[in-house]
Scaffold this motif. Structure first.
Motif, short mmCIF file in Angstrom:
data_model
loop_
_atom_site.label_atom_id
_atom_site.label_comp_id
_atom_site.label_asym_id
_atom_site.label_seq_id
_atom_site.Cartn_x
_atom_site.Cartn_y
_atom_site.Cartn_z
N ALA A 72 0.84 -1.21 0.00
CA ALA A 72 0.00 0.00 0.00
C ALA A 72 0.87 1.26 0.00
O ALA A 72 0.63 2.19 -0.77
N LYS A 73 1.89 1.27 0.84
CA LYS A 73 2.79 2.42 0.91
C LYS A 73 3.54 2.61 -0.41
O LYS A 73 3.65 3.73 -0.92
N ASP A 75 2.68 1.49 -3.41
CA ASP A 75 1.73 1.88 -4.46
C ASP A 75 1.37 3.37 -4.34
O ASP A 75 1.23 4.06 -5.36
N GLN A 76 1.24 3.89 -3.13
CA GLN A 76 0.95 5.31 -2.95
C GLN A 76 2.12 6.16 -3.45
O GLN A 76 1.90 7.18 -4.11
N ASP A 79 1.96 6.03 -7.20
CA ASP A 79 0.87 6.88 -7.69
C ASP A 79 1.27 8.35 -7.70
O ASP A 79 0.95 9.09 -8.64
N LYS A 80 1.98 8.79 -6.67
CA LYS A 80 2.41 10.19 -6.60
C LYS A 80 3.41 10.52 -7.71
O LYS A 80 3.49 11.66 -8.15
N PRO A 87 -3.18 6.08 -12.61
CA PRO A 87 -2.91 5.43 -11.31
C PRO A 87 -2.30 4.05 -11.54
O PRO A 87 -2.43 3.46 -12.62
#
Length: 154
Positions: A72-73, A75-76, A79-80, A87
């Motif tokens: 999750a971290k 992927d975030q 994404d940024k 995305p």
């Protein structure tokens, strides 16, 4: 074992980590199942086409473990680094696996960021020899690395 041998083993482990993460996503196999398959059947395996590269098992395991546990971290962060209209769930699954493995290595912080970026650009070239993906990977990973460890670029 020479320094070149160790570097080649690390490079092979990065490639295997990308392949393993791709396989986990595509097949819904667990990390442990895929990890064991790679260690038993890829690292240094004899194939009809020749011998597969041997890898650094510890690096391979740390990359897939960190990629799965910090997905999750990572992927975030990815994404940024991507443009707003793209995305991570819209990009090629091979690139998604590559960004997760590279993100894991950047988060672990055991490899200088510029080295990690260069290694994963080479992995992108292996998967997409004719495309512009390597340039895309370079840009995204540079953005991610600077966000994680800005002092490495000062």
């Amino acid at each position: 074992m020479t320094g070149t041998d160790r570097r080649q083993m690390k490079s092979a482990s990065r490639l295997y980590a990308v392949q393993a993460l791709f396989q986990m996503e595509a097949s819904d196999q667990t990390m442990d199942e895929v990890r064991q398959q790679f260690i038993d059947h890829r690292f240094g395996a004899e194939m009809a086409e020749g011998q597969m590269a041997d890898g650094n098992v510890a690096l391979f395991e740390s990359l897939i473990f960190e990629a799965v546990n910090s997905q999750a971290k990572i992927d975030q962060m990815t994404d940024k680094a991507l443009v707003a209209k793209w995305p991570i769930d819209r990009i090629d699954p091979t690139l998604r696996a590559l960004f997760r493995a590279a993100g894991a290595e950047l988060v672990l912080g055991n490899t200088p960021p510029r080295v990690a970026i260069s290694e994963y650009v080479d992995v992108a070239k292996a998967f997409f020899p004719e495309g512009r993906e390597a340039n895309f990977v370079n840009a995204v990973l540079d953005h991610m690395a600077r966000a994680i460890n800005p002092e490495a670029f000062a």
